[in-house]
Enzyme design. Structure first.
Site, PDB file in Angstrom:
ATOM      1  N   ASP A 207    -113.315   6.932   6.152  1.00  0.00           N
ATOM      2  CA  ASP A 207    -113.985   6.526   7.382  1.00  0.00           C
ATOM      3  C   ASP A 207    -113.004   6.490   8.551  1.00  0.00           C
ATOM      4  OD1 ASP A 207    -116.172   5.986   5.792  1.00  0.00           O
ATOM      5  OD2 ASP A 207    -115.664   3.855   5.621  1.00  0.00           O
TER       6      ASP A 207
HETATM    7  N1  URA Z   1    -115.087   3.729   0.857  1.00  0.00           N
HETATM    8  C1  URA Z   1    -115.358   3.329   2.101  1.00  0.00           C
HETATM    9  O1  URA Z   1    -116.178   2.456   2.314  1.00  0.00           O
HETATM   10  N2  URA Z   1    -114.709   3.915   3.119  1.00  0.00           N
HETATM   11  C2  URA Z   1    -113.793   4.888   2.945  1.00  0.00           C
HETATM   12  O2  URA Z   1    -113.228   5.385   3.914  1.00  0.00           O
HETATM   13  C3  URA Z   1    -113.520   5.294   1.638  1.00  0.00           C
HETATM   14  C4  URA Z   1    -114.190   4.698   0.611  1.00  0.00           C
END
Ligand code: URA
Length: 241
Positions: A102
């Site tokens: 993310d």
């Molecule tokens: N899980 C998440 O919630 N965010 C990420 O970036 C990777 C795994």
């Protein structure tokens, strides 16, 4: 066999979208014949040329990046935000991330131009473990964390069993640090898992990917993987644990 536009993009000649435009404009030939369709697939034996220049397949390259927060995990961003490829401007190969972190998540991202390798690593059956360190709201009791180990129900189904390690707590701020190891790679999975147990994530970092970790790297740093590491990752993905 690979799609023509992908072959052109992988050769580092153009982005996938630009490659499609070149095809539609009639600038691409396969074995001497102009091709204007987007669907066709070519093999290593086909001679592809763009505006008369032969397309050579790039050598595969593999890196890890310690992605900072506030960076998108795509090759380009229509909102003009910083992307993971911005850290590789000195690299001539057209590389892209294996899976996504993310925008607000920091940590380890593998980058490559090897599509077959990327697919292998991301395949759900590969079951490569990734460890995340999450700062979460509140102080969850043991039984609540145990439900993460067993699997929690999310809107896209129950999560596979996970490993959970309680690291520390801040009583005054009412926050905790918890390590979570999963082998699935659903969208925003870690955040959704903690949300499901009533302890939303405040900060998230991916610390490991298989046996790879961030040792020796500062945020924003990258390093090339050795051929041995790439081989080990392949076998990890193929045979599971
Ligand atoms: N899980 C998440 O919630 N965010 C990420 O970036 C990777 C795994």
């Amino acid at each position: 066999m690979e799609r023509l536009q992908k072959v052109i993009a992988h050769a580092g000649l153009a982005s996938r979208r630009k490659a499609e435009e070149l095809i539609l404009e009639g600038k691409v030939t396969v074995n001497g014949k102009t091709v204007r369709e987007l669907g066709i697939k070519v093999s290593g034996n086909d001679r592809v040329e763009v505006a008369g220049i032969p397309v050579e397949k790039e050598e595969p390259v593999y890196f890890i990046l310690y992605k900072p927060r506030g960076v998108v995990s795509t090759a380009s961003d229509d909102k003009g935000r910083k992307t993971v490829t911005d850290f590789f401007q000195h690299i001539k190969e057209r590389i892209y991330p294996v899976g996504r972190l993310d925008y607000d998540t920091s940590g380890l991202v593998i980058m490559t131009n090897d599509g077959e390798f990327a697919n292998l690593m991301m395949h759900p059956k590969s079951e490569v473990e990734k460890t995340y360190v999450a700062k979460i709201k509140g102080i969850p009791p043991r039984e609540t964390l145990r439900s993460l180990e067993k699997g929690v129900m999310l809107e896209d189904g129950k999560t596979a069993p996970a490993k959970v390690k309680f690291v520390s707590l801040d009583k005054k701020k009412q926050t905790s640090i918890v390590e979570l190891t999963i082998h699935e790679g659903r969208n925003r999975q870690v955040r959704r898992m903690f949300e499901a147990i009533g302890h939303p994530v405040l900060k998230l970092k991916r610390e490991t990917y298989g046996f790879l970790d961030l040792k020796g790297l500062k945020t924003g740093d990258a390093r090339e993987l050795s051929p041995h590491e790439v081989k080990q990752l392949r076998s990890l993905a193929k045979f599971g644990k």
